[in-house]
Design a protein around this motif. Sequence first.
Motif, PDB file in Angstrom:
ATOM      1  N   TYR A  77      32.174  46.946  38.689  1.00  0.00           N
ATOM      2  CA  TYR A  77      32.022  47.898  37.592  1.00  0.00           C
ATOM      3  C   TYR A  77      31.677  49.275  38.146  1.00  0.00           C
ATOM      4  CZ  TYR A  77      32.220  44.184  34.125  1.00  0.00           C
ATOM      5  OH  TYR A  77      32.639  43.155  33.323  1.00  0.00           O
ATOM      6  N   LEU A  78      32.364  50.293  37.654  1.00  0.00           N
ATOM      7  CA  LEU A  78      32.090  51.677  38.023  1.00  0.00           C
ATOM      8  C   LEU A  78      31.462  52.342  36.806  1.00  0.00           C
ATOM      9  CD1 LEU A  78      34.880  50.667  39.504  1.00  0.00           C
ATOM     10  CD2 LEU A  78      34.831  52.985  40.405  1.00  0.00           C
ATOM     11  N   ALA A  89      25.325  45.892  28.744  1.00  0.00           N
ATOM     12  CA  ALA A  89      25.214  46.510  30.067  1.00  0.00           C
ATOM     13  C   ALA A  89      26.090  45.789  31.088  1.00  0.00           C
ATOM     14  CB  ALA A  89      23.756  46.508  30.525  1.00  0.00           C
ATOM     15  N   ARG A  90      26.122  44.470  31.020  1.00  0.00           N
ATOM     16  CA  ARG A  90      26.921  43.709  31.982  1.00  0.00           C
ATOM     17  C   ARG A  90      28.421  43.860  31.739  1.00  0.00           C
ATOM     18  NH1 ARG A  90      24.250  39.247  34.171  1.00  0.00           N
ATOM     19  NH2 ARG A  90      22.149  39.861  34.809  1.00  0.00           N
ATOM     20  N   GLU A  91      28.790  44.235  30.520  1.00  0.00           N
ATOM     21  CA  GLU A  91      30.201  44.518  30.227  1.00  0.00           C
ATOM     22  C   GLU A  91      30.539  45.986  30.520  1.00  0.00           C
ATOM     23  OE1 GLU A  91      32.581  42.527  28.985  1.00  0.00           O
ATOM     24  OE2 GLU A  91      31.557  40.776  28.145  1.00  0.00           O
ATOM     25  N   ASN A  92      29.557  46.724  31.023  1.00  0.00           N
ATOM     26  CA  ASN A  92      29.709  48.162  31.268  1.00  0.00           C
ATOM     27  C   ASN A  92      30.023  48.906  29.979  1.00  0.00           C
ATOM     28  OD1 ASN A  92      29.663  50.488  32.779  1.00  0.00           O
ATOM     29  ND2 ASN A  92      31.660  50.170  33.747  1.00  0.00           N
ATOM     30  N   VAL A 138      44.828  41.702  41.302  1.00  0.00           N
ATOM     31  CA  VAL A 138      43.805  42.733  41.154  1.00  0.00           C
ATOM     32  C   VAL A 138      44.192  43.579  39.957  1.00  0.00           C
ATOM     33  CG1 VAL A 138      44.984  44.260  42.799  1.00  0.00           C
ATOM     34  CG2 VAL A 138      42.568  44.640  42.262  1.00  0.00           C
ATOM     35  N   GLN A 139      43.212  43.879  39.112  1.00  0.00           N
ATOM     36  CA  GLN A 139      43.468  44.665  37.904  1.00  0.00           C
ATOM     37  C   GLN A 139      42.504  45.836  37.832  1.00  0.00           C
ATOM     38  OE1 GLN A 139      42.431  43.301  33.760  1.00  0.00           O
ATOM     39  NE2 GLN A 139      44.651  43.423  33.455  1.00  0.00           N
ATOM     40  N   PHE A 140      43.049  47.013  37.520  1.00  0.00           N
ATOM     41  CA  PHE A 140      42.263  48.228  37.343  1.00  0.00           C
ATOM     42  C   PHE A 140      42.222  48.539  35.843  1.00  0.00           C
ATOM     43  CE2 PHE A 140      44.224  48.271  41.475  1.00  0.00           C
ATOM     44  CZ  PHE A 140      43.204  48.665  42.325  1.00  0.00           C
ATOM     45  N   ARG A 141      41.040  48.705  35.296  1.00  0.00           N
ATOM     46  CA  ARG A 141      40.872  48.938  33.868  1.00  0.00           C
ATOM     47  C   ARG A 141      40.302  50.341  33.640  1.00  0.00           C
ATOM     48  NH1 ARG A 141      38.105  43.116  32.061  1.00  0.00           N
ATOM     49  NH2 ARG A 141      39.737  41.791  32.976  1.00  0.00           N
ATOM     50  N   PHE A 142      40.936  51.073  32.734  1.00  0.00           N
ATOM     51  CA  PHE A 142      40.555  52.455  32.448  1.00  0.00           C
ATOM     52  C   PHE A 142      40.182  52.593  30.971  1.00  0.00           C
ATOM     53  CE2 PHE A 142      43.622  52.347  35.854  1.00  0.00           C
ATOM     54  CZ  PHE A 142      43.166  53.262  36.782  1.00  0.00           C
ATOM     55  N   ARG A 143      39.263  53.489  30.684  1.00  0.00           N
ATOM     56  CA  ARG A 143      38.897  53.816  29.303  1.00  0.00           C
ATOM     57  C   ARG A 143      38.517  55.289  29.248  1.00  0.00           C
ATOM     58  NH1 ARG A 143      33.179  50.697  29.571  1.00  0.00           N
ATOM     59  NH2 ARG A 143      32.063  52.249  30.793  1.00  0.00           N
ATOM     60  N   GLU A 144      38.381  55.806  28.021  1.00  0.00           N
ATOM     61  CA  GLU A 144      37.973  57.189  27.826  1.00  0.00           C
ATOM     62  C   GLU A 144      36.448  57.313  27.949  1.00  0.00           C
ATOM     63  OE1 GLU A 144      40.323  59.830  27.335  1.00  0.00           O
ATOM     64  OE2 GLU A 144      41.372  58.093  28.153  1.00  0.00           O
ATOM     65  N   ASN A 145      35.974  58.525  28.220  1.00  0.00           N
ATOM     66  CA  ASN A 145      34.529  58.751  28.283  1.00  0.00           C
ATOM     67  C   ASN A 145      33.868  58.535  26.925  1.00  0.00           C
ATOM     68  OD1 ASN A 145      34.589  59.403  31.023  1.00  0.00           O
ATOM     69  ND2 ASN A 145      35.100  61.548  30.596  1.00  0.00           N
TER      70      ASN A 145
END
Length: 946
Positions: A664-665, A408-411, A697-704
């Motif tokens: 975390y979003l 959970a803390r790692e999203n 600053v780093q923006f991290r993206f992943r798939e649903n």
Amino acid sequence: MKFLFKALFLFAVCLFHHTIYGQQQTKIIAVLNTNFKTFKVNQTIIFTNNSSTSLSKIILNDWNNAYSDKYSPLGIRFSDEYVRSFHFAQDIERGYTTIKQMQIDGQNAIWSRSLSHIDIIEIELNSNLEPSKSVSIEIEYSLKIPDSKFTRFGFDKDGYNLKNCFLTVPRLNNSGEFVLYSNENLEDISNTIYKNVSIDFTIPKNYNITTSLNLNKQFKNDNENEKIVNFTGENATEIQLSIEKKNSYQTFQTDKMTVETNLGSSKLSGNNKAIAIDKIVSYASLNLGEISSKKLMISQADYDRNPFYGLNQLPTFLSPFPNEFLFEIKFLKAYLNSYLKESLRIDYRKDGYILDGIQYYLIMKYIQENYPEVKLIGNISKYKILKSYKLANISFNEQYHYLYLLMARENLDQTVGNPKNTFLKFNEQIAGKYKTGLSFRYLDAYLNDQTVENSFKEFIALNQQKQTSSEDFEKILKKNTSKNIDWFFSDLINSRKIIDYKFGEISKSKDSISVTIKNNSNTTAPITFSGIKNKKTIFKYWFSNIKIDTTFNIDRKSVNKIILNQDNETPEYNSRNNYKSLRSIFSLNRPIKFNFFKDLEDPRYSQIFYVPEFGYNLYDGVLLSLNFHNKSFLEKPFIFDISPTFSTNTSTLSGSGGVAINQYLRNSKLYNIRYGFGGSYFQYAANANYLKINPSVQFRFRENDFRNNQRQYLTFRHVIVDKDLLPVPIPNDDSPSNYSVFNTRYTFQKSEMIKGFGFSTDLQLSSGFGKVSSEIYYRKLFENNYQFSLRLFAGSFLYKKRTTEFYNFGLDRPKDYLFDYDFYGRSESTGLFSQQLVIAEGGFKSKFENPYANKWMTTLNATSSIWHWIQIYGDVGLYKSKNENTKFVYDSGVHLNLVPDYFELFFPVYSTNGFEPGQKNYQEKIRFIVTLSPRTLISLFKRKWF
């Protein structure tokens, strides 16, 4: 004779058809060939359409055939999880099914397999099968059994452990359609119920067979080296069997049922095992009710597939737990799984959380009732040196909450009510199951009655009457309580919402204190509010439906501390903001606590960890650091890491440090924004230091789809460097002593066992230069286990206002003016440390004269496997500098990829320099990659689970 047997079998089916709920009855004749690891099978299936719609086709599960191809759904899942053994397996290790003949009601059948689901067989019917009508399917086929190293089921040196290897009919859903699930190593096959099953096994005379069915009788065979054993069963959900030369199973007869198990515990006597088994069988019956099956088979293979993760998995000589405790939790876990599989008629892929929740709820309850004094680390907690550690003081049951929070803390946590095949491996086997068990414990604590346990019993009883679903389970729970528990299913089961409450504004008057509870999330789950005075709990209340800030008053003199979620019943995301001291304004809500190395997160304290570290570079020598950080085993929103360092060469202090804030979003492809500020101070040459400051600053993206290994990163940073002048200037060295560079980088990567692809672009802007570069990486593992990889690099200067060559592109070694790489001798041009290789920019392995470019550079690096970790490589490139002609270079050689990214060796063979092994001082041409950081090895482990 064969015809007569089939006629009698069909007559028996028809005779009892009106009492049959199950849709499948089968007769199997199976002959084992131990030389080829195969079964020759003749099988008759009587399938009854108990749905309300007519069927134009019949589906068969052929999960054994999933092992036949690397690109089956099973193979793809192994690839996602980097399971190398399956893709590098030999043909003899694989499994497959060969259909020799198939008939429907005596006529040849038309059947096919889907290319994307090779473990599912589709049979066309000549005419629709109407409701309540039956059809006879006769199949002659052979099974090649796979090696057990892939999933624990298959053959090994001791024999065969098998489950669901024969052809079966899947269940029909409520719409009258077959449930089409491929084997993805999840043990969630969705068979129709075997109302009647009969199997004749022909096995070598010196082998023993144990099955989940009942032994009927043994026949003599014409071949004196073989024997025929018949087993039968009713209302079975799965067929499990073990065939061994030396029987490892023991039979235990309890008042409730017969248990056959080979679950190991070498230090526990048979009598003590019998007592433990009887205890657990009675416990399950008391809490879940009786089941129709009077025999269960509990195998070591079943347990090993999904063990009780934790310290109990340590080797026996290291285990800190009593033997009785270890055996009981192992048997309890395996027994409950088999018990529930026999009891529940659910879709295990779609509604698997029900089984997981009941199982872990009862495991937690069993440990609380029978072993409440057992600590997480067992007897090790008795050592005084560990007394101050949270890890040594928490109970065994508290581990579930921490392992759920790890994801959970790692999203990375997922909705537990989603299908099992959508889960990451860690969520499927550990975190998701633990969260579900915790959720039921939480609901039980809130309701404070027997609603949860009574609902378990009622739901299991309903399963004896019909096939059920999550909706049936939800209706039963809601029916059995007068409280509103909509939040349980909407927020805990069917979403990945988090629960997080904290104290808001607190104001004091002469006689009372006004307290505000703030809801940090969008859930309405209940939480407890407790008052403490002199370490004694004065009151504890449940608050529910807290959607917005809630304020109330308490007696000022009654308590001196207030706590939310005091006993941790609520699976809360963050407990560090749950404590508030009501003493003077100088009292700390969470006092500072120092611990050596690392510990579990303790919400009562602000933890600071310290640990000695060792490093090395040529100029500083051995680096002795004392690292101070606040990183527990769980991720935190705010992280600091400071390492003052002593240099043995210079006897001076240096070091590094940094702070980071994680945002975390939860429900966005942009799942994490990380703000950082770091710095380092070390030597870059003998008696010359550098200072680097790096805000970013780093923006991290992943798939649903979390199982999709695709990731994207967008990084902005500003690197400021201040260097000392060299004590002895290097001729023609025009490198600046201080400079700053704005850098932005975009990275796309998608990697799995079968293939990998990555793309990145890098832009650097400074007052003296501007440059842009791109890198593309591709790797492919072919059917014949041949692996090939390509890397393409291209870079060009946008402008260059200074004459310095310090910022040039490097062919065989980057300049590294941003100090990004861990060079052990970054300023060396000769000697061992100049041979250290970093695959960046040009990526060449051979060393060249004047390998730098101040206009542009393009290179292509290729690697091809030969045998295991032995590879060959080849590089070609073009590069150009101002006022010089374009240069073309190439090299080739042998690559020993011993531990990827950790320890690798490169032996140049032929290049633009000529045949390099024939040149003098060849040992100076060998390049190496050596990484001292353990993070590289940890990443190799994490990619299999996360």
